[in-house]
Design a protein around this motif. Structure first.
Motif, PDB file in Angstrom:
ATOM      1  N   ILE A 158     -16.588 -10.382 -12.417  1.00 52.41           N
ATOM      2  CA  ILE A 158     -17.579 -10.925 -11.472  1.00 52.41           C
ATOM      3  C   ILE A 158     -18.689 -11.662 -12.221  1.00 52.41           C
ATOM      4  O   ILE A 158     -19.053 -12.805 -11.883  1.00 52.41           O
ATOM      5  CB  ILE A 158     -18.183  -9.788 -10.616  1.00 52.41           C
ATOM      6  N   PHE A 159     -19.259 -11.025 -13.265  1.00 56.90           N
ATOM      7  CA  PHE A 159     -20.367 -11.641 -13.996  1.00 56.90           C
ATOM      8  C   PHE A 159     -19.930 -12.928 -14.705  1.00 56.90           C
ATOM      9  O   PHE A 159     -20.717 -13.886 -14.802  1.00 56.90           O
ATOM     10  CB  PHE A 159     -20.935 -10.647 -15.011  1.00 56.90           C
ATOM     11  N   LEU A 160     -18.698 -12.962 -15.219  1.00 57.66           N
ATOM     12  CA  LEU A 160     -18.190 -14.190 -15.842  1.00 57.66           C
ATOM     13  C   LEU A 160     -18.020 -15.288 -14.794  1.00 57.66           C
ATOM     14  O   LEU A 160     -18.319 -16.460 -15.052  1.00 57.66           O
ATOM     15  CB  LEU A 160     -16.855 -13.918 -16.545  1.00 57.66           C
ATOM     16  N   GLU A 161     -17.559 -14.909 -13.612  1.00 57.21           N
ATOM     17  CA  GLU A 161     -17.330 -15.881 -12.537  1.00 57.21           C
ATOM     18  C   GLU A 161     -18.634 -16.559 -12.109  1.00 57.21           C
ATOM     19  O   GLU A 161     -18.658 -17.770 -11.861  1.00 57.21           O
ATOM     20  CB  GLU A 161     -16.687 -15.174 -11.346  1.00 57.21           C
ATOM     21  N   ILE A 162     -19.722 -15.778 -12.027  1.00 55.97           N
ATOM     22  CA  ILE A 162     -20.998 -16.352 -11.561  1.00 55.97           C
ATOM     23  C   ILE A 162     -21.929 -16.691 -12.733  1.00 55.97           C
ATOM     24  O   ILE A 162     -23.084 -17.056 -12.528  1.00 55.97           O
ATOM     25  CB  ILE A 162     -21.707 -15.390 -10.597  1.00 55.97           C
ATOM     26  N   ASN A 163     -21.429 -16.523 -13.969  1.00 59.60           N
ATOM     27  CA  ASN A 163     -22.201 -16.834 -15.188  1.00 59.60           C
ATOM     28  C   ASN A 163     -23.532 -16.079 -15.216  1.00 59.60           C
ATOM     29  O   ASN A 163     -24.582 -16.644 -15.516  1.00 59.60           O
ATOM     30  CB  ASN A 163     -22.444 -18.346 -15.292  1.00 59.60           C
ATOM     31  N   ASP A 164     -23.480 -14.770 -14.941  1.00 59.96           N
ATOM     32  CA  ASP A 164     -24.671 -13.916 -14.952  1.00 59.96           C
ATOM     33  C   ASP A 164     -24.791 -13.283 -16.346  1.00 59.96           C
ATOM     34  O   ASP A 164     -24.204 -12.238 -16.628  1.00 59.96           O
ATOM     35  CB  ASP A 164     -24.544 -12.838 -13.877  1.00 59.96           C
ATOM     36  N   GLU A 165     -25.575 -13.898 -17.232  1.00 60.14           N
ATOM     37  CA  GLU A 165     -25.686 -13.413 -18.603  1.00 60.14           C
ATOM     38  C   GLU A 165     -26.417 -12.075 -18.688  1.00 60.14           C
ATOM     39  O   GLU A 165     -26.079 -11.229 -19.518  1.00 60.14           O
ATOM     40  CB  GLU A 165     -26.404 -14.461 -19.462  1.00 60.14           C
ATOM     41  N   ASN A 166     -27.411 -11.878 -17.840  1.00 57.29           N
ATOM     42  CA  ASN A 166     -28.128 -10.599 -17.841  1.00 57.29           C
ATOM     43  C   ASN A 166     -27.189  -9.450 -17.460  1.00 57.29           C
ATOM     44  O   ASN A 166     -27.175  -8.399 -18.094  1.00 57.29           O
ATOM     45  CB  ASN A 166     -29.297 -10.656 -16.865  1.00 57.29           C
ATOM     46  N   GLY A 167     -26.382  -9.685 -16.412  1.00 54.60           N
ATOM     47  CA  GLY A 167     -25.404  -8.671 -16.012  1.00 54.60           C
ATOM     48  C   GLY A 167     -24.379  -8.404 -17.095  1.00 54.60           C
ATOM     49  O   GLY A 167     -23.986  -7.262 -17.328  1.00 54.60           O
ATOM     50  N   LEU A 168     -23.949  -9.464 -17.781  1.00 56.15           N
ATOM     51  CA  LEU A 168     -22.978  -9.286 -18.866  1.00 56.15           C
ATOM     52  C   LEU A 168     -23.563  -8.481 -20.015  1.00 56.15           C
ATOM     53  O   LEU A 168     -22.850  -7.722 -20.672  1.00 56.15           O
ATOM     54  CB  LEU A 168     -22.508 -10.657 -19.375  1.00 56.15           C
ATOM     55  N   GLY A 169     -24.878  -8.638 -20.256  1.00 51.46           N
ATOM     56  CA  GLY A 169     -25.517  -7.851 -21.321  1.00 51.46           C
ATOM     57  C   GLY A 169     -25.401  -6.363 -21.042  1.00 51.46           C
ATOM     58  O   GLY A 169     -25.042  -5.579 -21.930  1.00 51.46           O
ATOM     59  N   TYR A 170     -25.692  -5.964 -19.788  1.00 47.80           N
ATOM     60  CA  TYR A 170     -25.530  -4.564 -19.415  1.00 47.80           C
ATOM     61  C   TYR A 170     -24.061  -4.152 -19.455  1.00 47.80           C
ATOM     62  O   TYR A 170     -23.712  -3.055 -19.898  1.00 47.80           O
ATOM     63  CB  TYR A 170     -26.097  -4.315 -18.012  1.00 47.80           C
TER      64      TYR A 170
END
Length: 639
Positions: free
Chosen positions: A162-174
């Protein structure tokens, strides 16, 4: 008030706060003071705002600032209700997720998991990708805490997509930080290092200094497991330097790992120096969990060096910190009971509200029916006849509603009786330790107690308070099973290890009187059952044996295989059970008799034990002869 007006006011407030604090607030407390003043400003704006959407936006910001305060739950629930009212699914899911984090920090893991699952369900229906990702992440973290590593990894991988799909870097960090811990627990260290390195790179690019330190600390843990001490030490020292200037808790965490690293590399001198630094910081900013680990290592170092005086000194410090942890756990248990009670009361009020609304709708329906009936009577007999038929249907529905209400009333009466029983047990069994504590405080106030006498009473008092852990755990699990039922999470269990942990736990209980507890379970004995439930069963049966045995008498835990099951046997040389009482042990009447030291019980332990064994598709029984000891048996499926 528009969203633009709110944003403008909030920006002005934050600017005034920021520049004012730069001149008057020390660096160490800057963030805490900033959160407090921001919360005060947001609360004042909230009190003067009347549009529901604007109130929701402000409240969602406010709860983030007061996340660790006792009043957070109230405002989270208000924000959730406002989000439902204005149909803002994103903020509804966000606040439910944050409420779950609050419960997690309170160690209420089941309530936290329930919040995360609710947030996921809402987000999946509304398609809010950010909250879907965070919900998957949070659920994965809870399964990691429960040691369900494969399930945890599955949720983390779904969050990553999901985070890769929406390019959410903060979410990917967690996501990558949490996933690395799961992969490390599964022994997949290469993949774990790849994930944590990605987390560090992302957080560095976003300028998240504190989060970078946390990720590097997790990486250092992986490197320690792999024996890469030099690189691990560099990351831990960076966290220590950050912690000294910004967060003393992080500094002590880092020093704990530095002591561990130096012990593993044989540099005892450096380990002792780091331990002494940690002790100094601990006096300013206490952190018992890390200091317990440090004191244990120092105790072992000095013991190995032959310095028994120093070893005993650290043993004393270790015991003091353990007593603090015991006290904090007792407070958390009681807080958990309070929160659960408040939650149940809210649910009850919501159900009552729904019933009232249904009743009003029903009254309205009857009114329209009567009006329609009068109109139909004036038209024709045939229409009257059909209306009468319709009325019969309505009466049948009314009767059904009344039956439902009667059933709900009976259920509420049953819950009330159950609540009274629980409160009765709590009031009775907690009274003794609390009276001891009250008496000790009174002696201190009247200066009737010397320092040595005070110190000598602390272990006894801590033990008395600690004895309530098993009671509180039994009450919580039993009441949950009565109200909502229990969900079984099967996993492969190492029975010998589980038995050994229960034995070690009960060495520190008030029931231990110098008995000899023997773990006679074979090494390769594995079962398929719920780990937490079987752990509770073992503790209850062992504490029961301890209660009815004397000093130097033997308690033996053994096992054997039979028809695809593991048969567990807990034998003791105690006083035994009268034949007339055997059939009462596993009934629902809360039956109990005094122990060899007149220890009192509640009778709930064996009732709960029987329920937990049956939930895990097993059986439980007892064989005993009065005066000749007792044998308790139970079966669980073989893995």
């Amino acid at each position: 008030m528009s969203k633009f007006d709110l944003s403008y006011i909030y920006l002005i407030c934050c600017s005034v706060i920021f520049f004012g604090m730069l001149q008057v607030t020390p660096a160490l407390s800057f963030q805490q003071e900033l959160h407090r003043i921001k919360a005060d400003s947001l609360f004042k704006i909230y009190q003067t705002t009347f549009e529901d959407e604007d109130r929701l936006l402000i409240l969602s910001e406010l709860v983030q600032e007061i996340h660790y305060s006792d009043s957070a739950v109230k405002y989270y629930n208000e924000a959730i209700e406002l989000a439902k009212l204005v149909k803002n699914k994103e903020l509804e899911a966000q606040n439910i997720n944050r409420l779950g984090v609050y419960y997690r920090n309170m160690n209420l893991q089941e309530e936290a998991l329930s919040m995360y699952e609710q947030a996921l369900e809402i987000s999946l229906k509304s398609g809010e990708k950010v909250q879907i990702g965070h919900s998957y992440n949070n659920i994965g973290q809870m399964y990691y805490y429960k040691d369900y590593f494969d399930e945890a990894l599955d949720y983390y991988e779904q969050a990553e997509k999901i985070f890769l799909e929406i390019n959410d870097e903060n979410g990917l960090g967690y996501n990558y930080t949490g996933m690395s811990l799961v992969l490390g627990s599964l022994g997949r260290y290469r993949e774990a290092l790849e994930k944590i390195n990605k987390a560090i790179a992302l957080r560095e690019s976003m300028g998240q200094i504190r989060q970078v330190m946390v990720s590097k600390f997790n990486k250092a843990d992986l490197l320690l497991d792999l024996g890469n001490f030099e690189e691990a030490e560099n990351d831990i020292i960076k966290l220590y330097e950050y912690g000294i200037n910004n967060d003393k808790t992080r500094a002590i965490n880092a020093l704990e790992k530095l002591v561990e690293l130096k012990v593993k590399t044989g540099d005892h001198k450096a380990a002792i120096q780091y331990a002494e630094i940690a002790q100094q910081i601990h006096e300013e900013k206490p952190l018992s969990e890390s200091m317990i680990e440090i004191y244990q290592m120092m105790n072992q170092i000095y013991f190995n060096l032959g310095d028994l005086e120093k070893s005993q000194e650290y043993q004393t410090l270790l015991q003091a910190e353990r007593n603090i942890i015991k006290s904090e756990k007792t407070k958390v248990h009681l807080a958990g009971i309070t929160i659960k009670k408040q939650k149940d009361e809210i649910e009850f009020l919501n159900r009552q509200k729904e019933l009232i609304e249904q009743n009003e709708q029903f009254k309205l329906f009857i009114t329209y029916g009567l009006v329609l009936l009068l109109m139909v009577i004036s038209v024709a007999y045939f229409t009257v006849y059909r209306a009468l038929q319709r009325e019969k249907i309505n009466l049948a529905k009314l009767s059904e509603q009344n039956k439902k209400i009667e059933t709900q009333s009976a259920d509420l009466e049953k819950l009330n009786r159950m609540k009274d029983k629980i409160f009765s047990i709590l009031a009775h069994d907690l009274k003794g330790p609390l009276n001891s504590l009250s008496g000790l405080v009174k002696l201190i106030q009247e200066d009737n107690l010397t320092k040595d006498e005070f110190i000598s009473y602390i272990p006894i008092l801590a033990e008395n308070l600690g004895n309530n852990n098993i009671l509180l755990e039994n009450l919580l699990v039993w009441s949950r099973s009565q109200m909502n039922g229990l969900e079984v999470h099967n996993s492969k269990l190492d029975i010998q290890n589980l038995v050994q942990k229960s034995i070690e736990f009960l060495f520190h209980s008030g029931y231990y009187k110098g008995q000899v507890m023997v773990n006679d379970v074979d090494k390769n004995t594995y079962a398929l059952a719920d780990k937490n439930m079987i752990d509770i069963v073992l503790r209850n049966l062992l504490s029961n044996s301890l209660k009815f045995t004397r000093q130097n008498e033997h308690i033996t835990i053994s096992s054997y295989e039979q028809n695809g099951h593991i048969v567990m046997k807990v034998s003791d040389q105690g006083v035994g059970i009268k034949q007339k009482n055997i059939n009462r042990l596993f009934s629902t009447e809360f039956f109990s008799t005094p122990g060899t030291h007149q220890e009192k019980g509640t009778g709930i332990g064996l009732i709960l034990t029987k329920e937990l064994i049956e939930i895990n598709q097993g059986e439980i029984w007892v064989e005993s002869e009065y005066g000749s000891g007792s044998d308790f048996y139970f079966t669980i499926r073989k893995a």
